[in-house]
Design a protein around this motif. Structure first.
Motif, PDB file in Angstrom:
ATOM      1  N   THR A 279     131.442  74.848  39.892  1.00  0.00           N
ATOM      2  CA  THR A 279     131.681  76.233  40.312  1.00  0.00           C
ATOM      3  C   THR A 279     130.945  77.206  39.395  1.00  0.00           C
ATOM      4  O   THR A 279     130.498  78.265  39.846  1.00  0.00           O
ATOM      5  CB  THR A 279     133.189  76.551  40.311  1.00  0.00           C
ATOM      6  OG1 THR A 279     133.727  76.300  39.008  1.00  0.00           O
ATOM      7  CG2 THR A 279     133.925  75.705  41.335  1.00  0.00           C
ATOM      8  N   TYR A 280     130.788  76.829  38.119  1.00  0.00           N
ATOM      9  CA  TYR A 280     130.021  77.674  37.202  1.00  0.00           C
ATOM     10  C   TYR A 280     128.560  77.763  37.662  1.00  0.00           C
ATOM     11  O   TYR A 280     127.954  78.839  37.637  1.00  0.00           O
ATOM     12  CB  TYR A 280     130.086  77.101  35.788  1.00  0.00           C
ATOM     13  CG  TYR A 280     129.472  77.995  34.738  1.00  0.00           C
ATOM     14  CD1 TYR A 280     130.212  79.019  34.160  1.00  0.00           C
ATOM     15  CD2 TYR A 280     128.160  77.811  34.328  1.00  0.00           C
ATOM     16  CE1 TYR A 280     129.652  79.853  33.195  1.00  0.00           C
ATOM     17  CE2 TYR A 280     127.587  78.625  33.364  1.00  0.00           C
ATOM     18  CZ  TYR A 280     128.339  79.651  32.795  1.00  0.00           C
ATOM     19  OH  TYR A 280     127.778  80.460  31.849  1.00  0.00           O
ATOM     20  N   PHE A 282     127.544  77.365  40.752  1.00  0.00           N
ATOM     21  CA  PHE A 282     127.538  78.179  41.968  1.00  0.00           C
ATOM     22  C   PHE A 282     127.504  79.663  41.607  1.00  0.00           C
ATOM     23  O   PHE A 282     126.777  80.455  42.235  1.00  0.00           O
ATOM     24  CB  PHE A 282     128.778  77.891  42.823  1.00  0.00           C
ATOM     25  CG  PHE A 282     128.834  76.495  43.375  1.00  0.00           C
ATOM     26  CD1 PHE A 282     127.680  75.768  43.591  1.00  0.00           C
ATOM     27  CD2 PHE A 282     130.053  75.900  43.678  1.00  0.00           C
ATOM     28  CE1 PHE A 282     127.721  74.475  44.095  1.00  0.00           C
ATOM     29  CE2 PHE A 282     130.114  74.613  44.180  1.00  0.00           C
ATOM     30  CZ  PHE A 282     128.940  73.901  44.389  1.00  0.00           C
ATOM     31  N   ASN A 283     128.283  80.048  40.603  1.00  0.00           N
ATOM     32  CA  ASN A 283     128.316  81.444  40.183  1.00  0.00           C
ATOM     33  C   ASN A 283     126.966  81.900  39.641  1.00  0.00           C
ATOM     34  O   ASN A 283     126.518  83.019  39.923  1.00  0.00           O
ATOM     35  CB  ASN A 283     129.400  81.652  39.114  1.00  0.00           C
ATOM     36  CG  ASN A 283     130.800  81.496  39.657  1.00  0.00           C
ATOM     37  OD1 ASN A 283     131.032  81.696  40.848  1.00  0.00           O
ATOM     38  ND2 ASN A 283     131.743  81.146  38.800  1.00  0.00           N
ATOM     39  N   LYS A 285     124.087  80.691  40.479  1.00  0.00           N
ATOM     40  CA  LYS A 285     123.156  80.802  41.605  1.00  0.00           C
ATOM     41  C   LYS A 285     123.364  82.118  42.347  1.00  0.00           C
ATOM     42  O   LYS A 285     122.402  82.761  42.775  1.00  0.00           O
ATOM     43  CB  LYS A 285     123.360  79.618  42.556  1.00  0.00           C
ATOM     44  CG  LYS A 285     122.218  79.454  43.563  1.00  0.00           C
ATOM     45  CD  LYS A 285     122.258  78.093  44.208  1.00  0.00           C
ATOM     46  CE  LYS A 285     121.022  77.891  45.080  1.00  0.00           C
ATOM     47  NZ  LYS A 285     120.980  76.554  45.692  1.00  0.00           N
ATOM     48  N   GLN A 286     124.624  82.530  42.489  1.00  0.00           N
ATOM     49  CA  GLN A 286     124.907  83.810  43.133  1.00  0.00           C
ATOM     50  C   GLN A 286     124.359  84.977  42.320  1.00  0.00           C
ATOM     51  O   GLN A 286     124.024  86.024  42.875  1.00  0.00           O
ATOM     52  CB  GLN A 286     126.418  83.971  43.331  1.00  0.00           C
ATOM     53  CG  GLN A 286     126.995  83.078  44.424  1.00  0.00           C
ATOM     54  CD  GLN A 286     128.483  83.280  44.609  1.00  0.00           C
ATOM     55  OE1 GLN A 286     129.155  83.854  43.755  1.00  0.00           O
ATOM     56  NE2 GLN A 286     129.013  82.814  45.724  1.00  0.00           N
ATOM     57  N   LYS A 287     124.263  84.783  41.008  1.00  0.00           N
ATOM     58  CA  LYS A 287     123.733  85.847  40.147  1.00  0.00           C
ATOM     59  C   LYS A 287     122.210  85.856  40.109  1.00  0.00           C
ATOM     60  O   LYS A 287     121.615  86.666  39.385  1.00  0.00           O
ATOM     61  CB  LYS A 287     124.282  85.667  38.727  1.00  0.00           C
ATOM     62  CG  LYS A 287     125.782  85.922  38.615  1.00  0.00           C
ATOM     63  CD  LYS A 287     126.269  85.677  37.185  1.00  0.00           C
ATOM     64  CE  LYS A 287     127.761  85.910  37.062  1.00  0.00           C
ATOM     65  NZ  LYS A 287     128.259  85.645  35.684  1.00  0.00           N
ATOM     66  N   GLY A 288     121.595  84.930  40.852  1.00  0.00           N
ATOM     67  CA  GLY A 288     120.136  84.916  40.926  1.00  0.00           C
ATOM     68  C   GLY A 288     119.441  83.909  40.041  1.00  0.00           C
ATOM     69  O   GLY A 288     118.217  83.897  39.939  1.00  0.00           O
ATOM     70  N   TYR A 289     120.204  83.047  39.387  1.00  0.00           N
ATOM     71  CA  TYR A 289     119.597  82.003  38.571  1.00  0.00           C
ATOM     72  C   TYR A 289     118.856  80.992  39.438  1.00  0.00           C
ATOM     73  O   TYR A 289     119.303  80.681  40.551  1.00  0.00           O
ATOM     74  CB  TYR A 289     120.672  81.255  37.771  1.00  0.00           C
ATOM     75  CG  TYR A 289     121.055  81.903  36.459  1.00  0.00           C
ATOM     76  CD1 TYR A 289     120.726  81.293  35.246  1.00  0.00           C
ATOM     77  CD2 TYR A 289     121.740  83.108  36.429  1.00  0.00           C
ATOM     78  CE1 TYR A 289     121.099  81.870  34.027  1.00  0.00           C
ATOM     79  CE2 TYR A 289     122.119  83.687  35.230  1.00  0.00           C
ATOM     80  CZ  TYR A 289     121.801  83.074  34.031  1.00  0.00           C
ATOM     81  OH  TYR A 289     122.140  83.635  32.836  1.00  0.00           O
ATOM     82  N   THR A 291     118.349  77.275  39.821  1.00  0.00           N
ATOM     83  CA  THR A 291     119.129  76.123  39.352  1.00  0.00           C
ATOM     84  C   THR A 291     118.433  74.815  39.714  1.00  0.00           C
ATOM     85  O   THR A 291     117.816  74.700  40.776  1.00  0.00           O
ATOM     86  CB  THR A 291     120.549  76.140  39.941  1.00  0.00           C
ATOM     87  OG1 THR A 291     120.466  76.091  41.373  1.00  0.00           O
ATOM     88  CG2 THR A 291     121.293  77.405  39.523  1.00  0.00           C
TER      89      THR A 291
END
Length: 294
Positions: A279-280, A282-283, A285-289, A291
């Motif tokens: 989940t970390y 996923f977070n 990736k949502q912030k634009g990282y 991965t």
């Protein structure tokens, strides 16, 4: 009661659409082995299967079985045997990964697939399968192709399907690799084995602010067995320090630490713990990282 053509087609549709689930799952197990292995190692009842063989070996073997069984189900060849084999793979997956996960959607999806496989174990391909073609030719007394040749046809089709999928993935990876990331990009690498740490650190050293990637942040997310690399008495101390020098932030999955009986006191200094590594990610990736999973 006579079965209508529409009903016969519905059985074909059921068999075909069900087979794609197993084919795609098998391909993913073979081409994304490390990710599937990491999920298995974090599963609540992973110990029920991991005692048999190393995790990645189990994933590869199940991938081969899912792919072969799914393709045989698709063409309706030895359907009862193929369904029984798929069932033998699906039940352990359900018990180890889905039971106790708290996510009932995937669990009952597998329960539905188990029911579907039992249907084909009892009834066979029903209609429009190679089993029916062979049976009709045998009844008519016609010369039939040896069953070994059918196995060759199935294997060639399987290789073609896998090759096509791999080629598409390779083309996609090449296209993605040719794109120069925008300024200030952030990166995160998910590792699942201790030896993955060296590759992640090497990548961090290559992707610097002075390179074409213009990196600002680089996170190494350690899940599954890779958390053992961060123990104080581990052999990866030098790699960990090299990563720190390159600006790496180390995050460790709390679930994995618990699974391997590692406490915060056992860890080297300077690492952070998050309750759930996936989940970390996923977070991030949502912030634009950007991965990557090793």
């Amino acid at each position: 009661m006579e079965t209508t053509p529409r009903q016969k087609i519905s059985f074909l549709v059921l068999r075909s659409m069900a087979s794609f689930i197993f084919i795609v799952a098998g391909i993913n197990h073979l081409l994304k082995t490390s990710g599937a292995a990491a999920r298995l190692e974090k599963a609540p009842f992973a110990h029920l299967t991991t005692w048999i063989a190393p995790t990645e070996t189990l994933i590869i073997l199940s991938g081969i079985g899912l792919l072969l069984g799914g393709f045989m189900l698709l063409v309706g060849y030895k359907t009862k045997l193929a369904s029984a084999g798929l069932l033998a793979i699906l039940i352990p997956i359900t018990l180890t990964v889905q039971v106790g996960s708290g996510d009932y959607g995937p669990l009952f999806k597998n329960v539905a697939l188990i029911g579907l496989l039992i249907f084909f174990i009892v009834n066979g391909a029903m209609y429009f399968g190679l089993d029916q073609v062979l049976k009709q030719k045998k009844k008519a007394g016609l010369a039939t192709i040896p069953s070994g040749n059918y196995a060759v046809v199935v294997a060639l089709g399987l290789m073609g399907l896998l090759g096509s999928y791999a080629t598409t993935n390779a083309q996609s990876s090449t296209q993605q690799g040719s794109i120069i990331p925008a300024a200030g990009k952030n990166y995160a690498v998910l590792i699942s084995q201790p030896n993955h740490l060296k590759a992640a650190v090497n990548t961090a050293e290559s992707i610097t602010k002075d390179s074409k990637y213009n990196r600002e942040s680089f996170v190494v997310m350690a899940c599954a067995k890779s958390v053992e690399a961060f123990k104080k008495d581990g052999r990866m101390a030098a790699e960990i320090e090299k990563g720190r020098a390159a600006g790496v932030t180390y995050m460790l999955c709390g679930m994995s630490l618990k699974q391997f009986n590692i406490t915060a006191a056992d860890l080297v200094d300077g690492v952070e713990i998050t309750p759930n590594g996936l989940t970390y990610m996923f977070n991030l990736k949502q912030k634009g990282y950007t991965t990557v999973e090793l």
